[in-house]
Write a protein that holds these residues in place. Sequence first.
Motif, PDB file in Angstrom:
ATOM      1  N   HIS A   1       0.853  -1.188   0.000  1.00  0.00           N
ATOM      2  CA  HIS A   1       0.000   0.000   0.000  1.00  0.00           C
ATOM      3  C   HIS A   1       0.886   1.234   0.000  1.00  0.00           C
ATOM      4  O   HIS A   1       1.859   1.307   0.753  1.00  0.00           O
ATOM      5  CB  HIS A   1      -0.913   0.030   1.227  1.00  0.00           C
ATOM      6  CG  HIS A   1      -1.893  -1.098   1.274  1.00  0.00           C
ATOM      7  ND1 HIS A   1      -1.516  -2.398   1.542  1.00  0.00           N
ATOM      8  CD2 HIS A   1      -3.232  -1.124   1.076  1.00  0.00           C
ATOM      9  CE1 HIS A   1      -2.582  -3.175   1.496  1.00  0.00           C
ATOM     10  NE2 HIS A   1      -3.641  -2.438   1.228  1.00  0.00           N
ATOM     11  N   ARG A   2       0.510   2.187  -0.822  1.00  0.00           N
ATOM     12  CA  ARG A   2       1.332   3.369  -0.996  1.00  0.00           C
ATOM     13  C   ARG A   2       0.394   4.569  -0.976  1.00  0.00           C
ATOM     14  O   ARG A   2      -0.512   4.667  -1.799  1.00  0.00           O
ATOM     15  CB  ARG A   2       2.006   3.232  -2.367  1.00  0.00           C
ATOM     16  CG  ARG A   2       3.097   4.160  -2.691  1.00  0.00           C
ATOM     17  CD  ARG A   2       3.747   3.667  -3.986  1.00  0.00           C
ATOM     18  NE  ARG A   2       4.728   4.596  -4.470  1.00  0.00           N
ATOM     19  CZ  ARG A   2       4.431   5.695  -5.149  1.00  0.00           C
ATOM     20  NH1 ARG A   2       3.181   5.964  -5.452  1.00  0.00           N
ATOM     21  NH2 ARG A   2       5.386   6.507  -5.536  1.00  0.00           N
ATOM     22  N   ILE A   3       0.582   5.453   0.028  1.00  0.00           N
ATOM     23  CA  ILE A   3      -0.330   6.586   0.200  1.00  0.00           C
ATOM     24  C   ILE A   3       0.392   7.882  -0.173  1.00  0.00           C
ATOM     25  O   ILE A   3       1.319   8.323   0.509  1.00  0.00           O
ATOM     26  CB  ILE A   3      -0.824   6.671   1.673  1.00  0.00           C
ATOM     27  CG1 ILE A   3      -1.455   5.340   2.114  1.00  0.00           C
ATOM     28  CG2 ILE A   3      -1.785   7.847   1.853  1.00  0.00           C
ATOM     29  CD1 ILE A   3      -2.679   4.931   1.325  1.00  0.00           C
ATOM     30  N   VAL A   4      -0.051   8.481  -1.253  1.00  0.00           N
ATOM     31  CA  VAL A   4       0.527   9.748  -1.698  1.00  0.00           C
ATOM     32  C   VAL A   4       0.056  10.847  -0.753  1.00  0.00           C
ATOM     33  O   VAL A   4      -1.117  10.892  -0.367  1.00  0.00           O
ATOM     34  CB  VAL A   4       0.097  10.032  -3.152  1.00  0.00           C
ATOM     35  CG1 VAL A   4       0.555  11.409  -3.598  1.00  0.00           C
ATOM     36  CG2 VAL A   4       0.656   8.951  -4.068  1.00  0.00           C
TER      37      VAL A   4
ATOM     38  N   PRO B   1       5.847   9.166  -0.631  1.00  0.00           N
ATOM     39  CA  PRO B   1       4.577   8.702  -0.074  1.00  0.00           C
ATOM     40  C   PRO B   1       4.813   7.822   1.164  1.00  0.00           C
ATOM     41  O   PRO B   1       5.928   7.381   1.401  1.00  0.00           O
ATOM     42  CB  PRO B   1       3.988   7.884  -1.218  1.00  0.00           C
ATOM     43  CG  PRO B   1       5.180   7.381  -1.971  1.00  0.00           C
ATOM     44  CD  PRO B   1       6.210   8.460  -1.861  1.00  0.00           C
TER      45      PRO B   1
ATOM     46  N   ASP C   1      -3.642   2.106  -3.440  1.00  0.00           N
ATOM     47  CA  ASP C   1      -3.396   3.510  -3.093  1.00  0.00           C
ATOM     48  C   ASP C   1      -4.301   4.001  -1.968  1.00  0.00           C
ATOM     49  O   ASP C   1      -4.380   5.188  -1.687  1.00  0.00           O
ATOM     50  CB  ASP C   1      -3.504   4.410  -4.324  1.00  0.00           C
ATOM     51  CG  ASP C   1      -4.899   4.374  -4.943  1.00  0.00           C
ATOM     52  OD1 ASP C   1      -5.769   3.672  -4.389  1.00  0.00           O
ATOM     53  OD2 ASP C   1      -5.112   5.037  -5.957  1.00  0.00           O
ATOM     54  N   GLN C   2      -5.019   3.085  -1.338  1.00  0.00           N
ATOM     55  CA  GLN C   2      -5.714   3.431  -0.095  1.00  0.00           C
ATOM     56  C   GLN C   2      -5.767   2.209   0.822  1.00  0.00           C
ATOM     57  O   GLN C   2      -5.639   1.073   0.361  1.00  0.00           O
ATOM     58  CB  GLN C   2      -7.088   4.005  -0.350  1.00  0.00           C
ATOM     59  CG  GLN C   2      -7.917   3.240  -1.335  1.00  0.00           C
ATOM     60  CD  GLN C   2      -9.145   4.043  -1.735  1.00  0.00           C
ATOM     61  OE1 GLN C   2      -9.430   5.108  -1.195  1.00  0.00           O
ATOM     62  NE2 GLN C   2      -9.898   3.533  -2.682  1.00  0.00           N
TER      63      GLN C   2
END
Length: 261
Positions: free
Chosen positions: A195-198, A243, A258-259
């Motif tokens: 998971h990667r949160i900008v 991120p 992305d969430q």
Amino acid sequence: MQTVVSFHAHPDDEVLLTGGTLARLAAAGNRVVVVVATDGSLGLTPVRELAPESSSRLGELGQSAAILGVAEVMYLGYADSGHGPLLYPDPADRQRFVRAELAEAAGKLAAIVRDVGADLLLSYDEAGGYGHRDHVRVYEVGRRTAELTGVRLLEATLPPSPAIRLLTRLGITRRLLLGPDSGTRRAIRPRAITHRIVLGRYAQQKQKALAAHRSQIGLGWGGRVFWILIRLPVPVFGWLVGPEAYIEPGNDSSVVADQLL
Ligand SMILES: [Zn+2]
């Protein structure tokens, strides 16, 4: 609306590793609860420079949490284990977190997870982000808590920004944060991020929340890094510290979400 428990070692970690994520989750209407294991009284500043009354770090955590939109902050009641080559004796009234029984600490966290009805627990990866002994303990307690409660678990890892990747590869990240004798040798190796949160528009909240940790700014290696970070233009700050990234144990998907929810 879902409830997220974000478990951390010290005040300020909630910003560094997860600040943008928490702000985004809260803005979307979720209930965010921050649980901190220690009061961070042996924080980034060298011990000799600490003010005698250092419990103000929990007060700073409250301010940071308010900026991020966190609904509630809880403290597990352990003392900071520090990061030098020495592990200090326990203070009179509390145990240092690394000396706490795993079952006891996980039992306390599990009780909170059940009480608030958490849908998701955020903890740290096996290196504890950057190797601090209390962070590695957070990883262990997070894993055990997830076993005890069955709550979904995501483990925060270092931001995969080009700058941090380079610093980590050169072995500099930990020294930047902890000073030259960080007293820990646990290797930091990249694992598969799920998971990667900008940070996006939450970079500003993250920077403001970091600035709320006033006692950490300016002294020692990490304090100088903080001093610089809170003065950077928001886009540069966001590029450098985002991120935010997570690893979901057992999730083998090659697609990076992305969430979180
Ligand atoms: Zn920490």
